[in-house]
Design a protein around this motif. Structure first.
Motif, mmCIF file in Angstrom:
data_model
loop_
_atom_site.group_PDB
_atom_site.id
_atom_site.type_symbol
_atom_site.label_atom_id
_atom_site.label_comp_id
_atom_site.label_asym_id
_atom_site.label_seq_id
_atom_site.Cartn_x
_atom_site.Cartn_y
_atom_site.Cartn_z
ATOM 1 N N PHE A 148 -45.971 -7.840 32.706
ATOM 2 C CA PHE A 148 -46.693 -7.040 31.939
ATOM 3 C C PHE A 148 -46.957 -5.414 32.526
ATOM 4 N N LEU A 149 -47.174 -5.609 33.791
ATOM 5 C CA LEU A 149 -47.511 -4.379 34.494
ATOM 6 C C LEU A 149 -46.247 -3.419 34.459
ATOM 7 N N SER A 150 -45.094 -4.006 34.530
ATOM 8 C CA SER A 150 -43.900 -3.318 34.746
ATOM 9 C C SER A 150 -43.653 -2.578 33.219
ATOM 10 N N ILE A 151 -43.904 -3.488 32.156
ATOM 11 C CA ILE A 151 -44.096 -2.863 30.823
ATOM 12 C C ILE A 151 -45.025 -1.826 30.535
ATOM 13 N N ALA A 152 -46.199 -2.167 31.182
ATOM 14 C CA ALA A 152 -47.252 -0.926 30.923
ATOM 15 C C ALA A 152 -47.055 0.321 31.705
ATOM 16 N N SER A 153 -46.338 0.116 32.862
ATOM 17 C CA SER A 153 -46.358 1.239 33.634
ATOM 18 C C SER A 153 -45.366 2.292 32.727
ATOM 19 N N GLU A 154 -44.786 1.916 31.735
ATOM 20 C CA GLU A 154 -43.752 2.961 30.931
ATOM 21 C C GLU A 154 -44.798 3.690 30.054
ATOM 22 N N TRP A 155 -46.119 3.242 29.998
ATOM 23 C CA TRP A 155 -46.911 4.178 29.240
ATOM 24 C C TRP A 155 -47.713 4.898 29.792
ATOM 25 N N THR A 156 -47.600 5.069 31.121
ATOM 26 C CA THR A 156 -48.552 5.883 32.120
ATOM 27 C C THR A 156 -48.882 7.135 31.354
ATOM 28 N N SER A 157 -50.024 7.546 31.076
ATOM 29 C CA SER A 157 -50.603 8.820 30.523
ATOM 30 C C SER A 157 -51.881 9.213 31.083
ATOM 31 N N ASN A 158 -52.356 10.395 31.350
ATOM 32 C CA ASN A 158 -53.608 10.525 31.565
ATOM 33 C C ASN A 158 -54.689 10.493 30.569
ATOM 34 N N LYS A 159 -54.018 10.397 29.154
ATOM 35 C CA LYS A 159 -54.838 10.348 28.118
ATOM 36 C C LYS A 159 -54.978 9.061 27.442
ATOM 37 N N ILE A 160 -54.570 8.123 28.337
ATOM 38 C CA ILE A 160 -54.767 6.685 27.899
ATOM 39 C C ILE A 160 -55.909 6.330 28.790
ATOM 40 N N TYR A 161 -57.157 6.108 28.072
ATOM 41 C CA TYR A 161 -58.338 5.938 28.777
ATOM 42 C C TYR A 161 -59.069 4.489 29.026
ATOM 43 N N GLU A 162 -57.912 3.659 28.435
ATOM 44 C CA GLU A 162 -58.633 2.137 28.609
ATOM 45 C C GLU A 162 -57.660 1.265 28.215
ATOM 46 N N LEU A 163 -57.217 0.128 28.505
ATOM 47 C CA LEU A 163 -56.609 -0.913 27.937
ATOM 48 C C LEU A 163 -57.634 -2.103 27.499
ATOM 49 N N LYS A 164 -57.661 -2.388 26.440
ATOM 50 C CA LYS A 164 -58.579 -3.373 25.910
ATOM 51 C C LYS A 164 -57.943 -4.595 25.376
ATOM 52 N N PHE A 165 -58.359 -5.564 25.834
ATOM 53 C CA PHE A 165 -57.660 -6.853 25.298
ATOM 54 C C PHE A 165 -58.721 -7.512 24.374
ATOM 55 N N GLU A 166 -58.285 -7.989 23.325
ATOM 56 C CA GLU A 166 -58.954 -8.945 22.253
ATOM 57 C C GLU A 166 -58.447 -10.264 22.019
ATOM 58 N N HIS A 167 -59.460 -11.146 21.976
ATOM 59 C CA HIS A 167 -59.208 -12.458 21.527
ATOM 60 C C HIS A 167 -58.213 -12.816 20.171
ATOM 61 N N TYR A 168 -57.513 -13.544 19.991
ATOM 62 C CA TYR A 168 -56.824 -13.855 18.714
ATOM 63 C C TYR A 168 -57.835 -14.554 17.817
ATOM 64 N N VAL A 169 -57.819 -14.139 16.526
ATOM 65 C CA VAL A 169 -58.860 -14.532 15.725
ATOM 66 C C VAL A 169 -58.094 -15.576 14.819
ATOM 67 N N GLY A 170 -58.481 -16.869 14.986
ATOM 68 C CA GLY A 170 -57.533 -17.765 14.300
ATOM 69 C C GLY A 170 -58.483 -19.273 14.170
ATOM 70 N N ASP A 171 -58.405 -19.756 13.239
ATOM 71 C CA ASP A 171 -58.962 -20.909 12.905
ATOM 72 C C ASP A 171 -58.160 -22.085 14.128
ATOM 73 N N GLU A 172 -57.143 -21.979 14.373
ATOM 74 C CA GLU A 172 -56.304 -22.940 15.076
ATOM 75 C C GLU A 172 -56.499 -22.809 16.788
ATOM 76 N N ASN A 173 -57.389 -21.637 17.051
ATOM 77 C CA ASN A 173 -57.737 -21.675 18.413
ATOM 78 C C ASN A 173 -58.492 -22.571 19.055
ATOM 79 N N THR A 174 -58.032 -23.154 20.385
ATOM 80 C CA THR A 174 -58.543 -24.383 20.831
ATOM 81 C C THR A 174 -59.200 -23.940 22.289
ATOM 82 N N PRO A 175 -60.005 -24.858 22.829
ATOM 83 C CA PRO A 175 -60.535 -24.365 24.345
ATOM 84 C C PRO A 175 -59.541 -24.295 25.261
ATOM 85 N N GLU A 176 -58.202 -24.954 24.938
ATOM 86 C CA GLU A 176 -57.190 -24.786 26.016
ATOM 87 C C GLU A 176 -56.628 -23.039 25.663
#
Length: 235
Positions: A148-176
């Motif tokens: 992932f870090l190798s891919i994201a290194s292609e985006w290097t920009s001083n105007k990207i201020y944050e990478l924000k991770f969001e959980h997947y919203v779905g009824d099939e989500n499990t504790p696992e």
């Protein structure tokens, strides 16, 4: 006291077909008068959302113009996959505090990914701040932290201020699923070496969300209490 937030969705249409998003499959009737009435009387933060809001530029700029007629615009952000970008959009984005775009391993076809990276560079060259939202999908977990870090290194920009991770919203989500998300994020946090902020700590600490102050404005002018991806009650 948190501010109320409105996700204003003038369209459910999208130019992508992401598996983890069901919004594109919803039927749509756009009622301009009802939509603008609810948008302009909302008291709180407003984010233009979709679908992909730029697939209907006529609606988008009509909304922006209407909102400006009431004084200073209350539109504070735009969420876009960034495949559509022109001079008029660039000028609007410059006036905002920042915009949000998104990435996932299966989101773009190869040519679309190149367009996305090119348009990220255009934002950077025009001094437009933006963050990158990443949904925690199972295909993301198939990548190691190093991959992932190798891919994201292609985006290097001083105007990207944050990478924000969001959980997947779905009824099939499990504790696992949430355990796997936590493990993946913790490993990424340990190896983080990129020059922009990594927003994950509140995801690791707590997966509970309070959407009492979050609202969605649908194309037909209905307002529901909750985020765009969830089934909500009409206000």
């Amino acid at each position: 006291m948190p501010n109320k937030r409105l996700y204003a969705m003038p369209t459910n249409h999208c130019n992508l077909t992401c598996d983890h998003c069901s919004i594109k499959n919803r039927s749509e009737t756009y009622d301009r008068d009802k939509f603008l009435l609810e948008l302009n009387r909302f008291e709180g933060d407003i984010i233009l959302f979709g679908g992909e809001v730029t697939t209907h530029l006529d609606r988008m700029f009509d909304i922006i113009e209407s909102n400006n007629k009431n004084g200073k615009s209350k539109i504070g952000g735009v969420s876009t996959n960034l495949l559509i970008l022109n001079d008029k959009l660039i000028e609007f984005y410059k006036k905002l505090g920042g915009i949000s775009t998104s990435w996932n391993p299966s989101r773009f076809k190869p040519n679309e990914y190149e367009i996305w990276k090119k348009n990220c560079k255009i934002l950077n060259d025009n001094d437009i701040r933006f963050n990158v939202m990443i949904t925690l999908t199972n295909d993301l977990f198939e990548l190691t932290a190093d991959e992932f870090l190798s891919i994201a290194s292609e985006w290097t920009s001083n105007k990207i201020y944050e990478l924000k991770f969001e959980h997947y919203v779905g009824d099939e989500n499990t504790p696992e699923y949430f355990e796997r998300a936590d493990d993946w994020l913790c490993e990424l946090y340990k190896k983080w070496n990129l020059p922009f902020e990594l927003e994950i700590l509140n995801r690791i600490n707590c997966w509970d969300y309070n959407c009492n102050d979050v609202y969605t404005l649908h194309p037909d002018g209905r307002i529901t209490n909750g985020c765009p991806h969830t089934k909500n009650s009409v206000v």
